[in-house]
Scaffold this motif. Sequence first.
Motif, PDB file in Angstrom:
ATOM      1  N   ARG A  73      56.388  55.628  47.429  1.00 27.89           N
ATOM      2  CA  ARG A  73      56.019  55.405  48.816  1.00 27.89           C
ATOM      3  C   ARG A  73      56.577  54.072  49.324  1.00 27.89           C
ATOM      4  O   ARG A  73      57.022  53.962  50.478  1.00 27.89           O
ATOM      5  CB  ARG A  73      54.501  55.459  48.981  1.00 27.89           C
ATOM      6  CG  ARG A  73      53.930  56.861  48.817  1.00 27.89           C
ATOM      7  CD  ARG A  73      52.440  56.951  49.157  1.00 27.89           C
ATOM      8  NE  ARG A  73      51.608  56.204  48.218  1.00 27.89           N
ATOM      9  CZ  ARG A  73      51.010  55.046  48.500  1.00 27.89           C
ATOM     10  NH1 ARG A  73      51.158  54.490  49.698  1.00 27.89           N
ATOM     11  NH2 ARG A  73      50.280  54.427  47.584  1.00 27.89           N
ATOM     12  N   ARG A  86      50.695  55.099  54.937  1.00 31.62           N
ATOM     13  CA  ARG A  86      50.558  56.294  55.759  1.00 31.62           C
ATOM     14  C   ARG A  86      51.479  57.427  55.273  1.00 31.62           C
ATOM     15  O   ARG A  86      51.836  58.314  56.032  1.00 31.62           O
ATOM     16  CB  ARG A  86      50.822  55.958  57.231  1.00 31.62           C
ATOM     17  CG  ARG A  86      49.722  55.082  57.822  1.00 31.62           C
ATOM     18  CD  ARG A  86      50.037  54.599  59.208  1.00 31.62           C
ATOM     19  NE  ARG A  86      50.293  55.716  60.134  1.00 31.62           N
ATOM     20  CZ  ARG A  86      50.592  55.545  61.411  1.00 31.62           C
ATOM     21  NH1 ARG A  86      50.674  54.320  61.927  1.00 31.62           N
ATOM     22  NH2 ARG A  86      50.816  56.589  62.188  1.00 31.62           N
ATOM     23  N   ILE A  88      52.143  60.382  52.157  1.00 29.09           N
ATOM     24  CA  ILE A  88      51.695  61.150  50.989  1.00 29.09           C
ATOM     25  C   ILE A  88      52.930  61.799  50.389  1.00 29.09           C
ATOM     26  O   ILE A  88      53.779  62.337  51.107  1.00 29.09           O
ATOM     27  CB  ILE A  88      50.680  62.240  51.363  1.00 29.09           C
ATOM     28  CG1 ILE A  88      49.311  61.636  51.653  1.00 29.09           C
ATOM     29  CG2 ILE A  88      50.529  63.264  50.233  1.00 29.09           C
ATOM     30  CD1 ILE A  88      48.253  62.656  52.015  1.00 29.09           C
ATOM     31  N   ILE A 218      52.172  64.694  62.492  1.00 22.19           N
ATOM     32  CA  ILE A 218      52.544  64.380  61.116  1.00 22.19           C
ATOM     33  C   ILE A 218      53.930  64.954  60.857  1.00 22.19           C
ATOM     34  O   ILE A 218      54.235  66.065  61.284  1.00 22.19           O
ATOM     35  CB  ILE A 218      51.488  64.924  60.121  1.00 22.19           C
ATOM     36  CG1 ILE A 218      51.694  64.341  58.726  1.00 22.19           C
ATOM     37  CG2 ILE A 218      51.462  66.443  60.094  1.00 22.19           C
ATOM     38  CD1 ILE A 218      50.453  64.454  57.848  1.00 22.19           C
ATOM     39  N   TRP A 236      57.504  64.539  51.023  1.00 27.88           N
ATOM     40  CA  TRP A 236      56.574  63.534  51.518  1.00 27.88           C
ATOM     41  C   TRP A 236      56.253  63.782  52.978  1.00 27.88           C
ATOM     42  O   TRP A 236      56.926  64.565  53.654  1.00 27.88           O
ATOM     43  CB  TRP A 236      57.104  62.119  51.313  1.00 27.88           C
ATOM     44  CG  TRP A 236      58.428  61.798  51.967  1.00 27.88           C
ATOM     45  CD1 TRP A 236      59.662  62.107  51.496  1.00 27.88           C
ATOM     46  CD2 TRP A 236      58.635  61.083  53.205  1.00 27.88           C
ATOM     47  NE1 TRP A 236      60.647  61.634  52.344  1.00 27.88           N
ATOM     48  CE2 TRP A 236      60.030  60.999  53.397  1.00 27.88           C
ATOM     49  CE3 TRP A 236      57.793  60.493  54.143  1.00 27.88           C
ATOM     50  CZ2 TRP A 236      60.602  60.361  54.511  1.00 27.88           C
ATOM     51  CZ3 TRP A 236      58.354  59.855  55.243  1.00 27.88           C
ATOM     52  CH2 TRP A 236      59.735  59.796  55.412  1.00 27.88           C
ATOM     53  N   CYS A 237      55.213  63.135  53.445  1.00 26.61           N
ATOM     54  CA  CYS A 237      54.897  63.211  54.862  1.00 26.61           C
ATOM     55  C   CYS A 237      54.427  61.847  55.343  1.00 26.61           C
ATOM     56  O   CYS A 237      54.030  60.982  54.554  1.00 26.61           O
ATOM     57  CB  CYS A 237      53.837  64.267  55.156  1.00 26.61           C
ATOM     58  SG  CYS A 237      52.188  63.878  54.545  1.00 26.61           S
ATOM     59  N   ILE A 244      46.000  61.029  56.711  1.00 27.90           N
ATOM     60  CA  ILE A 244      46.456  60.768  55.344  1.00 27.90           C
ATOM     61  C   ILE A 244      45.250  60.599  54.422  1.00 27.90           C
ATOM     62  O   ILE A 244      45.208  61.126  53.299  1.00 27.90           O
ATOM     63  CB  ILE A 244      47.348  59.508  55.313  1.00 27.90           C
ATOM     64  CG1 ILE A 244      48.634  59.740  56.122  1.00 27.90           C
ATOM     65  CG2 ILE A 244      47.683  59.118  53.878  1.00 27.90           C
ATOM     66  CD1 ILE A 244      49.485  60.909  55.668  1.00 27.90           C
ATOM     67  N   ASP A 245      44.231  59.897  54.892  1.00 27.78           N
ATOM     68  CA  ASP A 245      43.016  59.711  54.092  1.00 27.78           C
ATOM     69  C   ASP A 245      42.353  61.055  53.796  1.00 27.78           C
ATOM     70  O   ASP A 245      41.945  61.322  52.659  1.00 27.78           O
ATOM     71  CB  ASP A 245      42.044  58.797  54.836  1.00 27.78           C
ATOM     72  CG  ASP A 245      40.694  58.698  54.145  1.00 27.78           C
ATOM     73  OD1 ASP A 245      40.648  58.197  53.012  1.00 27.78           O
ATOM     74  OD2 ASP A 245      39.690  59.142  54.734  1.00 27.78           O
ATOM     75  N   ASN A 248      44.415  63.067  51.268  1.00 27.93           N
ATOM     76  CA  ASN A 248      44.353  62.490  49.920  1.00 27.93           C
ATOM     77  C   ASN A 248      43.093  62.899  49.176  1.00 27.93           C
ATOM     78  O   ASN A 248      43.057  62.877  47.942  1.00 27.93           O
ATOM     79  CB  ASN A 248      44.441  60.963  49.987  1.00 27.93           C
ATOM     80  CG  ASN A 248      45.864  60.462  49.825  1.00 27.93           C
ATOM     81  OD1 ASN A 248      46.638  61.022  49.054  1.00 27.93           O
ATOM     82  ND2 ASN A 248      46.205  59.406  50.550  1.00 27.93           N
TER      83      ASN A 248
END
Length: 368
Positions: A73, A86, A88, A218, A236-237, A244-245, A248
């Motif tokens: 990341r 931000r 994933i 997104i 990834w995004c 994102i939270d 996850n």
Amino acid sequence: MSNSTKSRPTPRAGILDIAPYVPGKSKASGGAKVYKLSSNESPIGASEAAKAAIAAVAGQLELYPDGSSSALREAIGEVTGINPDRIICGAGSDEILTLIANTYLAPGDEAIYSQFGFLVYPIVIRGAGATPVVAPEKNLTADVDGILALVNDKTKIVFLANPNNPTGTYLPFDEVRRLHAGLPGHVILVLDAAYAEYVRRNDYESGLELAATSDNVIMTRTFSKIYGLANLRLGWCFGPAEMIDAMNRIRGPFNVSGPAMAAGIAAIRDRAFVEKAIAHNDEWLPWVASQLEALGLKVTPSVGNFVLVHFPDTDGKRARDADTYLSEHGFILRAVANYGLPDALRLTIGTEEANRAVIAAIADFLRK
């Protein structure tokens, strides 16, 4: 009313109650040679730096990888100029799309995608128990008004592949912004930019800025195409911190392997390799398209690393006939009847040898 003052996307009930996992520290028939031109794979392979990075971690296969892909990341953030917090990472953008759907869709919800959009969208929508809704296209291109006309209280997500697979068409970014402006704040716009690196048009943007400045956008990306890492499954995004939270909280704790991470870090930093891949596509995409058109075939203008080739509705010359003939001669193309395009085949831009050989084979098929 601006998007900033509208309601925001809300995760499916129970998602935010899940405590995030915190890991401990650390084929074709016939032909002497087969040309696979069906999966939009890189014709120049992967970066030597990426291969070396995999070799360097070969002695650590017994160890679990970093559960948050932090170094990858950071590398993505370094190259693209975005906040790594931000981002994933996942096993290809397919897993990312599934994560989005599983986080924000529930039975009774609807999600929209365009008529000839990527077939993973209805799979992930249904997988989350929601209902896929298909928006009609114009000239094999996503239509903003057609999408917005289908938005209702049940709509939770709009999936837009830009550029689109299998057509190769794209929406200029002013149209993407118009689409976003027309969506209620609780509806997520997913911009699937798997082929973004190939696009050479001044009116195109991948969606980074929109995802950076919006509460309900997104953007997804992949290492499978221009970076040539399809075998490693890496994507990834980038999106709002709240989304994102939420994602996850249901993401698998070790969803990206160590070799994939190592290769991704090396690949995204190897700008010379990326430029080489872009230059190859810039040379051969127009050549392949022009050669096919010279044979009398219609080709949908493409900004990706593939072309959609339309065959005539003539006995012995239809797309399925071409597919059979080419397979028998060692050329594997992608039939797209399941996309609602029975008269077409999708052809990946290959090596110079593959490109010249497949054009010759298609010419032979049309003459036979």
